[in-house]
Each structure stands twice: as C-alpha cells, then as structure tokens.
Design a protein around this motif. Structure first.
Motif, short mmCIF file in Angstrom:
data_model
loop_
_atom_site.label_atom_id
_atom_site.label_comp_id
_atom_site.label_asym_id
_atom_site.label_seq_id
_atom_site.Cartn_x
_atom_site.Cartn_y
_atom_site.Cartn_z
N GLU A 210 46.88 39.20 50.80
CA GLU A 210 46.34 40.27 49.94
C GLU A 210 46.69 40.01 48.48
O GLU A 210 45.93 40.38 47.58
N ASP A 211 47.83 39.37 48.24
CA ASP A 211 48.22 39.03 46.86
C ASP A 211 47.18 38.10 46.23
O ASP A 211 46.76 38.29 45.09
N ALA A 212 46.76 37.08 46.99
CA ALA A 212 45.79 36.12 46.47
C ALA A 212 44.43 36.78 46.26
O ALA A 212 43.74 36.53 45.26
N LYS A 213 44.03 37.62 47.19
CA LYS A 213 42.73 38.29 47.07
C LYS A 213 42.69 39.22 45.86
O LYS A 213 41.68 39.32 45.16
N ALA A 214 43.82 39.91 45.59
CA ALA A 214 43.91 40.79 44.43
C ALA A 214 43.80 39.99 43.14
O ALA A 214 43.15 40.42 42.17
N LEU A 215 44.40 38.81 43.13
CA LEU A 215 44.34 37.94 41.96
C LEU A 215 42.90 37.49 41.70
O LEU A 215 42.43 37.53 40.56
N VAL A 216 42.21 37.10 42.74
CA VAL A 216 40.82 36.65 42.59
C VAL A 216 39.95 37.78 42.06
O VAL A 216 39.13 37.59 41.16
N THR A 217 40.13 38.97 42.61
CA THR A 217 39.35 40.12 42.16
C THR A 217 39.56 40.38 40.67
O THR A 217 38.61 40.63 39.92
N ALA A 218 40.81 40.33 40.23
CA ALA A 218 41.12 40.58 38.83
C ALA A 218 40.58 39.46 37.93
O ALA A 218 40.09 39.73 36.82
N ALA A 219 40.65 38.23 38.41
CA ALA A 219 40.18 37.09 37.61
C ALA A 219 38.66 37.13 37.42
O ALA A 219 38.14 36.69 36.39
N LYS A 220 37.95 37.69 38.39
CA LYS A 220 36.49 37.77 38.30
C LYS A 220 36.01 38.92 37.43
O LYS A 220 34.87 38.92 36.97
N ALA A 221 36.88 39.91 37.22
CA ALA A 221 36.47 41.12 36.49
C ALA A 221 36.02 40.78 35.08
O ALA A 221 36.64 39.98 34.37
N LYS A 222 34.93 41.38 34.65
CA LYS A 222 34.40 41.14 33.31
C LYS A 222 35.10 42.00 32.28
O LYS A 222 35.54 43.09 32.56
#
Length: 222
Positions: A210-222
């Motif tokens: 879940e830590d990695a998935k949260a990071l990806v979500t934040a990195a994709k955010a515009k």
C-alpha cells in the motif's frame, strides 16, 4: 507442473544481498563512457528549470510518503532529465523521451541478481494493478548477451504484466552510476510525466504494498 516461485528471504538478508550485488556489479562496470543499446553515447543529465518546475512541487508532495516498505527511497534534491537509451518490446530502439506523458517507475535488474528476482513479482503486481496510459513500471534488464535468459525468467515466474526492456551494453547502469543513482542492483527511479527525476533508491522493495501504491498515486497527481 509445479509453479516456480522466487525465493522468499527475510528483509535483512535481502538488503545484505543487495549490498553485495552492488559491490560485485560496481566492480565490473566501466563508467568512463556510456554507450546505449544502439551504440550511441548517452549524455549527461539535463537540468531544465521550466520543464522540471512541476517536479519540484511533486517531490514536496511525495516526500511524506517515502516510508514503510519504501522508506529506502530518497526524494531527489535536483529534479532533472537523465537521457537514457535502451531497447523496448520487439527489440525497438528507445530513449527515455519515448516514455514522456506518463509517470514511470524505472527499475534496473538482471537474472543473476537475487534481490532483483525477489522483487520482480511485486513490480509485476504494481503494473497489473496501476499500469495504464498515465503510469508504467519499466523494468530494464541488463544481462549481457541475448534475450533468452530474461525471457525464460519472466515466463517461468509468471511475470506477465511487465514488458521486456533491455540494455545488454549496461549503458543505462553506467549513466545512473555516474549520476550517483545506481550503486548496484536493483536500482529504481521514480520519474514524472515530463521525464524529470522525483526519487530513487538502491535495493529491493515491496512494490505491491500500500505504501508503494500511495506513492504512485501521489506522483501521478497533476
């Protein structure tokens, strides 16, 4: 037929193995010149204040998320574009510019690297769950020789969501080593949709966490 499964080693042992792999790999790599998979010299990182202005803001947003299973990942203190050359699926010549438009988790691995083999199923799961037009896990294999070994490994261990990217010249590793981003294998970069470096780490991680998935979500955010 019994399905093959990667080794499941305790985290402490994985880190130790990764460190040894780094020493071995680093000892055998020449960094005085950086040749891509198609023979072109790979250039130094390019700092573009305008292009990477958004990257600085994203780094601020993702820093609090570099914890838990991905605590070893460090936010970049100098967001920049690092030109890389390698081969993509179907042996097509590529550069990092071909990935522009999507956030990328770029991972260097080899079949002889035990911690690389250990984390591949997690990288595969991350791509399966989160991959799409706006995000891709790009795992670049740096085995020397032909494609037989990495293809065989991916088939045997059910790595079915990741595409086979290759650089048998190890030019990508050499460039990242010169940039202070790769000391061994595996080495992983988080890159934004403009090709700017957001964060990096050496060693394996639980990329399906879940830590990695949260990071990806934040990195994709515009």
């Amino acid at each position: 037929m019994t399905e093959k499964k990667p080794l499941r080693l305790p985290s402490a042992k994985l880190v130790a193995i990764a460190a040894v792999a780094g020493i071995v790999c680093g000892a055998g790599v020449m960094v005085f010149r950086h040749i891509g998979s198609e023979g072109q010299v790979q250039g130094a990182a390019v700092v573009d204040a305008g292009l990477c202005e958004g990257a600085a803001k994203r780094i601020t947003a993702i820093e609090p998320l570099l914890k838990g299973h991905i605590a070893a990942m460090s936010a970049s203190d100098r967001p920049r574009v690092i030109p890389l050359s390698f081969k993509g699926p179907e042996d097509a010549a590529m550069t990092q510019a071909d990935l522009k438009g999507k956030t990328v988790l770029l991972n260097l691995w080899a079949t002889w690297c035990v911690p690389c083999r250990e984390e591949m199923p997690a990288l595969n799961a991350l791509e399966k769950d989160n991959g799409g037009d706006d995000f891709e896990v790009v795992t670049i294999n740096i085995d020397t020789g032909g494609d037989e070994k990495p293809k065989s490994f991916m088939s045997e261990y059910g790595i079915d969501s990741l595409k086979l990217y290759r650089d048998s010249s190890m030019g990508v590793f050499n460039v990242l080593k010169k940039e202070g981003l790769a000391f061994g294998l595996p080495a992983t970069l988080l890159i934004d949709d403009n090709g700017c470096l957001l964060a990096s780490m050496n060693g394996p991680a639980a990329w399906d966490s879940e830590d990695a998935k949260a990071l990806v979500t934040a990195a994709k955010a515009k």
